[in-house]
Structures are given as C-alpha cells and as structure tokens.
Design an enzyme around this catalytic site. Structure first.
Site, PDB file in Angstrom:
ATOM      1  N   GLY A 169       0.810  -1.221   0.000  1.00 40.47           N
ATOM      2  CA  GLY A 169       0.000   0.000   0.000  1.00 40.47           C
ATOM      3  C   GLY A 169       0.838   1.263   0.000  1.00 40.47           C
ATOM      4  N   GLY A 170       2.055   1.166  -0.536  1.00 42.72           N
ATOM      5  CA  GLY A 170       2.892   2.359  -0.640  1.00 42.72           C
ATOM      6  C   GLY A 170       3.482   2.812   0.690  1.00 42.72           C
ATOM      7  N   LEU A 208      15.157   4.241  -8.506  1.00 46.41           N
ATOM      8  CA  LEU A 208      15.096   4.680  -9.907  1.00 46.41           C
ATOM      9  C   LEU A 208      14.420   6.042  -9.944  1.00 46.41           C
ATOM     10  CD1 LEU A 208      13.989   1.247 -11.419  1.00 46.41           C
ATOM     11  CD2 LEU A 208      16.302   2.144 -11.203  1.00 46.41           C
ATOM     12  N   GLU A 280       4.451  -6.565 -11.363  1.00 44.09           N
ATOM     13  CA  GLU A 280       4.642  -5.122 -11.497  1.00 44.09           C
ATOM     14  C   GLU A 280       6.128  -4.808 -11.691  1.00 44.09           C
ATOM     15  OE1 GLU A 280       0.888  -3.144  -9.219  1.00 44.09           O
ATOM     16  OE2 GLU A 280       2.758  -3.192  -8.101  1.00 44.09           O
ATOM     17  N   ARG A 296      -3.804 -11.404  -7.237  1.00 43.05           N
ATOM     18  CA  ARG A 296      -5.261 -11.238  -7.254  1.00 43.05           C
ATOM     19  C   ARG A 296      -5.667 -10.541  -8.542  1.00 43.05           C
ATOM     20  NH1 ARG A 296      -5.069  -5.804  -6.830  1.00 43.05           N
ATOM     21  NH2 ARG A 296      -3.434  -4.935  -5.531  1.00 43.05           N
TER      22      ARG A 296
HETATM   23  P1  ADP Z   1       3.611  -1.336  -2.370  1.00 43.72           P
HETATM   24  O1  ADP Z   1       3.456  -2.798  -2.204  1.00 43.72           O
HETATM   25  O2  ADP Z   1       3.621  -0.609  -1.060  1.00 43.72           O
HETATM   26  O3  ADP Z   1       2.706  -0.741  -3.388  1.00 43.72           O
HETATM   27  P2  ADP Z   1       5.832  -1.314  -4.315  1.00 43.72           P
HETATM   28  O4  ADP Z   1       7.060  -2.121  -4.140  1.00 43.72           O
HETATM   29  O5  ADP Z   1       4.857  -1.768  -5.335  1.00 43.72           O
HETATM   30  O6  ADP Z   1       5.132  -1.127  -2.880  1.00 43.72           O
HETATM   31  O7  ADP Z   1       6.233   0.166  -4.619  1.00 43.72           O
HETATM   32  C1  ADP Z   1       5.255   1.177  -4.666  1.00 43.72           C
HETATM   33  C2  ADP Z   1       5.758   2.351  -5.466  1.00 43.72           C
HETATM   34  O8  ADP Z   1       6.947   2.895  -4.878  1.00 43.72           O
HETATM   35  C3  ADP Z   1       6.131   2.018  -6.892  1.00 43.72           C
HETATM   36  O9  ADP Z   1       5.015   2.019  -7.751  1.00 43.72           O
HETATM   37  C4  ADP Z   1       7.086   3.162  -7.194  1.00 43.72           C
HETATM   38  O10 ADP Z   1       6.343   4.333  -7.431  1.00 43.72           O
HETATM   39  C5  ADP Z   1       7.834   3.342  -5.896  1.00 43.72           C
HETATM   40  N1  ADP Z   1       9.056   2.521  -5.858  1.00 43.72           N
HETATM   41  C6  ADP Z   1       9.188   1.286  -5.325  1.00 43.72           C
HETATM   42  N2  ADP Z   1      10.439   0.823  -5.496  1.00 43.72           N
HETATM   43  C7  ADP Z   1      11.137   1.781  -6.158  1.00 43.72           C
HETATM   44  C8  ADP Z   1      12.485   1.897  -6.646  1.00 43.72           C
HETATM   45  N3  ADP Z   1      13.391   0.927  -6.454  1.00 43.72           N
HETATM   46  N4  ADP Z   1      12.830   3.042  -7.286  1.00 43.72           N
HETATM   47  C9  ADP Z   1      11.914   4.027  -7.468  1.00 43.72           C
HETATM   48  N5  ADP Z   1      10.645   3.983  -7.041  1.00 43.72           N
HETATM   49  C10 ADP Z   1      10.246   2.878  -6.389  1.00 43.72           C
END
Ligand code: ADP
Length: 456
Positions: A169-170, A208, A280, A296
């Site tokens: 969830g970010g 990134l 993703e 899911r």
């Molecule tokens: P969650 O499960 O909390 O959604 P994610 O791993 O999918 O976590 O990451 C959520 C968001 O965080 C990504 O969509 C991106 O915007 C940012 N993010 C995650 N990892 C990275 C990374 N290594 N570099 C840049 N942005 C990142």
C-alpha cells in the site's frame, strides 16, 4: 450442515468488483452468493446475486475482513468457491489457509505461494531464480550492523530506497540520498516495518529516478499451463494510487515486452502460481525491473480485457474450478488500445474522500466505451470504504482513438450529490504530456503541483 457446492461462489467483497464477479458467475452459470456488511444492506449489486448474507457491521474489520464470519457464510450457503476480489482479504495468506482448511477453493493462488509472493524479499529471490529482472540490490533482508548496510548501499550507489519486506500500500518505504542520512532512515523504516506490518525485515534497492510503472497480466491453471495476457502502463499515480491505466504500454519495444511476458509466464510455472496475477515492474532506460507481484485480480483488469477480448474474471474462476486453460499463448492478441479512468468520490482539490448519496448519475456509452460501476442515482457511497464509484474505460483501434473516445465519454459523465474527480480526468486527458504517452510515475504529482502554482 450444508454440503460444499462447487457450482456456487461466495463473493467476499463489495462495490464494482462484487458486481463484476457476479457478471462472470452469470456467464459461467454458477450460483452466486454475496457476503455484505450492514452498511451495504440496500446495495444494488446484492439484488443481482442469488443470495445475500450479512456478515457484520460497517467497519471492515467486523465484516469484509472478518474471517470467521465469512467462513461461516460459506458454510451456511454451501458455497465451494470463494472470490476475494481486490483489497480486503485478497492477499491475506491466513484467509487462503482458512478457505483451504474448510475444503473450499479460493479464486487465487495457494496460500503458500500467496505467502511467498507477499513477502517482498522472498518474491524477489523467486524472481531472480526464475530469470525475471529485478531492481539492483540484494535478495535478502539487511543485516543489523550499520557498517555492513553502508557497504551494501555504497555498492548499489545512491540514491537508494529502504523497503519493508512485509510492506504494501505504498507504506514502509524511504528514499535515502546520501550516506549521512542512512543511519536515521534505517531506524525509522525498521520501526515502521514492525509497527505496520509486524515484520521488522527491511531490504534495499537502487532508487530509480524517472521510471514508468508497467505491469504484466498473467493467468495460470492447475495443470502447469501459464499465459501472459499483455501489459499495462499505470504510471499516472498520486501517492502510489493509480488514477489512469492503459493497455498496451505506449512506446515500448514489443519484442522486449514479449520477452518479459514470456519470463513471467515461465516464472508462474516454476513457482507453481495459479490463478490471475500481475507482475509489477518499473521501466527505465529500456529496462524492466520487477518490484512486486499482486496475487489477485486488479482494478485495472478491464483495459486488458478490452484489448484481448478475454473475460479474465471468468477465466480465473474457471481455473480455480480445476479446468485447464483452453487458449495457448499464440492465440492471445492485443487489439488496439484501451484507457481506464478511475472515478472516485473525492474533493477535486484536496482529494479527501467525499462519501454521501448520489442524487443523479448518467454514465456514457457508445462504441468502445465500457463502464464498470455498482453505483446509480440513489446509491450511497459509504464513508467506511474506498471512495471509488467506478471506472470508465475507452477502447479504440489506436491510442489516439482510445483517447478521443475517453474524452467524449468523460464529457458525457455526470454524477451529482457527491464530489468527483471527473473534471480532473478531463483535464488530464487533455494534458500534452499524457497525450503524448510514456510519462514517468512522477508526472501526475508534478502536474498537480504546477496546477496549484498557476491557480495560486
Ligand atoms: P507497495 O506494495 O507498497 O505498493 P511497491 O514495491 O509496489 O510497494 O512500490 C510502490 C511504489 O513505490 C512504486 O510504484 C514506485 O512508485 C515506488 N518505488 C518502489 N520501489 C522503487 C524503486 N526501487 N525506485 C523508485 N521507485 C520505487
């Protein structure tokens, strides 16, 4: 005691996805039962189900997240299949385990595979082992001693991001720009990881700086077959919440996408993944980097359905029932382009949820336009749940045509009684950056900042 009926499906979710699942059950000729909370007692989708069963009061913890009450609902209604939708219990291995222990079938992967992919470090390890490219960084949780962590960070190169292994969830993520910030960031992220996710493990990745969010839809059966159903671009996000999604991702070499897609499907076969799922990725400088898997169905699945012509929800139920996939990879095609706008009940300036009763509502239609919503005039958008009212999806032979249809559809849409983001979507569809295609995940936030500056 009622038996277990494998032609009967219990929906343990609400709103537009509950209705979407009901529609798939109708298509498959299954009996469908909806579990609901007291707040949703009068909801319109319940009237389209064969049976509705109240499982508790409005707070989700007491109804849509109440595992004993939901399992009791399965028991008394005899439903052998259980569909969790998205959100709520859809990625909780303890729920998948309860379903399995009751001799029923979750529409999703096994509890073990769900648990593995829900732990981001284990998921990353599984991806590296199956040849799916990941963000640079080790596939293990960080050691306790600062000296070692500093060495690892220096090897990756700043900026880096610290992430909770159990996160979602970010939340539980922190970007670190230089060595001097590392020690404090480690302490805070570890605390958050324990407090929010009950798992103090954190890991580290290269941060990134201008990536796009590009994802691959997969579908796997219980007979060792796995397909990838194309890609989506979901870079238009605010606070990690997707607002506009499209398929396919514009401007990326199709041969590269096909290679990544094939790896995702192969990975499903190797880890024993079953059901629908999404890999993703962050895409930057021509390279894909896996970040996580969603085990899911996703909110944005309709854009893939529009370009492939498939009914992914019916297919995921079908494979959950033990049927083999009938299609082969060479039969999957991507036809034209589709764009989805998520319509939320929220303040257009502050984005604060705006629950209430919809007094009037008109949704668009016409060639290439699909609307997935449970709402209509008179419907209540309760304060207890997510504020999404529905999704407007436009499909066309080209991206330009899909955009033109989306603009016309949004211009026609009217919702009164609650604030919505329809006007915001209309502005975004006219934004030259988005119209050109291929924006990074920071585009929307930057656009909003500029709009605020020019308003002020
Ligand atoms: P969650 O499960 O909390 O959604 P994610 O791993 O999918 O976590 O990451 C959520 C968001 O965080 C990504 O969509 C991106 O915007 C940012 N993010 C995650 N990892 C990275 C990374 N290594 N570099 C840049 N942005 C990142």
């Amino acid at each position: 005691m009622t038996g277990i009926d494998m032609d009967s499906l219990l929906v343990v979710n609400r709103g537009e996805i509950a209705l979407r699942i009901i529609r798939a059950c109708r298509r498959l000729g299954l009996r469908v039962v909806c579990a609901h909370s007291e707040a949703d007692r009068d909801a319109a989708w319940l009237r389209l189900a064969d049976q509705a069963i109240c499982v508790g009061p409005a707070p989700a913890a007491k109804s849509y997240l109440n595992i004993p009450a939901l399992m009791a609902a399965a028991e008394v209604t005899g439903a052998g299949l259980i569909h969790p939708g998205y959100g709520f219990l859809s990625e909780r291995p303890e729920f998948a385990r309860a379903v399995e222990a009751a001799g029923r079938v979750l529409v999703g992967p096994s509890s073990d595979v769900m648990a593995m992919m829900g732990d981001k470090v284990q998921a990353k390890r599984a991806m590296l082992a199956t040849g799916v490219p990941c963000v640079p960084g080790p596939d293990s949780v960080l050691p306790d001693d600062l000296a070692n962590v500093r060495r690892i960070a220096a090897e990756i190169g700043y900026p880096i991001i610290l992430k909770a292994a159990g996160g979602g969830g970010g939340r539980g993520m922190r970007v670190v720009h230089k060595d001097a910030e590392l020690a404090d960031a480690l302490v805070v992220t570890r605390q958050e990881a324990s407090r929010f996710f009950g798992n103090p493990g954190i890991y580290i990745e290269k941060f990134l700086q201008k990536p796009r969010h590009v994802e691959i839809q997969v579908l796997a059966d219980r007979h060792g077959n796995a397909l990838w159903l194309g890609d989506r671009d979901c870079s238009m996000q605010r606070r990690h919440q997707k607002l506009i999604e499209e398929a396919p991702a514009p401007g990326i070499d199709r041969a590269l996408i096909a290679e990544i897609g094939a790896r995702c499907a192969a990975s499903c076969r190797e880890i024993g993944y079953t059901g629908a799922g999404t890999f993703e990725f962050l895409y930057e400088d021509g390279q894909f980097h896996f970040i996580e898997m969603n085990t899911r169905i996703q909110v944005e699945h309709p854009v893939t359905e529009m370009v492939t012509g498939l009914d992914i929800v019916a297919m995921q139920i079908d494979v959950a029932r033990g049927n083999a996939l009938e299609l082969t990879q060479d039969q999957i095609r991507c036809d034209g382009h589709a764009i989805e706008c998520r319509i939320n009940a929220e303040d257009p300036e502050t984005f604060a949820p705006g629950p209430g009763r919809i007094t009037a509502m008109h949704m668009p239609g016409g060639p290439g336009v699909r609307v997935d919503t449970h709402a209509a005039a008179g419907a209540e958008i309760p304060a207890s749940y997510d504020s999404m009212i529905g999704k407007i999806i436009a499909h066309g032979p080209t991206r330009a045509e899909a955009l033109a249809r989306a603009r016309a559809a949004l211009a026609e849409a009217r919702i009164e009684g609650v604030p919505t983001n329809i006007a915001l979507h209309r502005q975004l569809l006219d934004d030259p950056g988005f119209s050109a295609g291929g924006v990074s995940i920071h585009h929307l936030e930057r656009w909003l900042t500029e709009r605020r500056a020019s308003d002020g």
